[in-house]
Motif scaffolding. Sequence first.
Motif, PDB file in Angstrom:
ATOM      1  N   ASP A 135      67.706  -9.684  42.475  1.00  0.00           N
ATOM      2  CA  ASP A 135      69.333  -9.526  41.653  1.00  0.00           C
ATOM      3  C   ASP A 135      70.434 -10.059  41.763  1.00  0.00           C
ATOM      4  N   ARG A 136      71.138 -10.018  43.077  1.00  0.00           N
ATOM      5  CA  ARG A 136      71.628 -10.156  43.760  1.00  0.00           C
ATOM      6  C   ARG A 136      71.544 -12.114  44.133  1.00  0.00           C
ATOM      7  N   PHE A 137      70.514 -12.656  44.358  1.00  0.00           N
ATOM      8  CA  PHE A 137      70.553 -13.851  44.477  1.00  0.00           C
ATOM      9  C   PHE A 137      70.684 -14.596  43.295  1.00  0.00           C
ATOM     10  N   LEU A 138      70.694 -13.740  42.114  1.00  0.00           N
ATOM     11  CA  LEU A 138      70.736 -14.082  40.722  1.00  0.00           C
ATOM     12  C   LEU A 138      72.103 -14.799  40.558  1.00  0.00           C
ATOM     13  N   VAL A 139      73.006 -15.993  40.029  1.00  0.00           N
ATOM     14  CA  VAL A 139      74.410 -15.930  40.092  1.00  0.00           C
ATOM     15  C   VAL A 139      74.541 -16.258  38.491  1.00  0.00           C
TER      16      VAL A 139
END
Length: 282
Positions: free
Chosen positions: A146-150
């Motif tokens: 969820d944090r990897f996707l920008v």
Amino acid sequence: MSFAFHRPESLDAAIAFAREQGDAARFLAGGTDLLIQINRGRIAPKHLISLAGLGLDTIGETPTGYVIGAMATHEAVVNHPGFQTTLTALTQASAVIGGRQVRNIATVGGNIVNASPAADLVPVLLALDATVELRGAAGTRSMPLDRFLVERGRTDRRPEEILTAVGFDKPPAESATWFLKAGRRKAMEISVICVAAHLVRGGKARIAIGAAASRTVRMPDAEALVEKQGAAAFREAGRIAADAVAPIDDVRASARYRKLLVATLVERALLACADRIAGGEA
């Protein structure tokens, strides 16, 4: 279209060469999207660095979870024995990615790193609270997907880093996952909307939606309502999710229609999870 093709013998060699070439190099996984972008003139790398043969194509099981190598194909996910019951959403999502020829080449890592808001497998991985592992010149690091996707086409991956794997915990007993996709036709179609749900009896709820914003998104407010009120809140959870997304108008569907689909598919996915738990199929 002109580029040099490289097949390094190790991950470290691939990383070192990518660092040396900078923006002129791209990593090649399955290539089902990358080569299309090159053919259409959207990108023009001078070097393609193959990740084949570097040990990233396995699907591993630990006592507590699963680790899918970045080079594992979608067909491998469809056929994996461990994904046929509680984790059936993984097989449902991978099964609608292109035709069989594409699924035998296209990779899990490519689906993630491409960062398309309409990527079919990504909502399922988000609903499973998946974590990605990356390896680069500075070593190995991991972070929640969820944090990897920008945003569309952007992730937190550094230029010389390779996404090596994605992992998630085994779902608890009496839980289920489900994936639904709406498209203009039944096969080989980009999602108009896709929805994944993960439900645990009397506990956790996860809802993730693709093709409804600038990236694949989780629906924390809808999840919290389901965790508090259970099956009585499924329809309202769909409405909350529809209100939270910001889809676009394009040739495949209007934003209004996409919102209606979100409301409907979220409710249906949650109902399917609840039915599987009640029927002992999870």
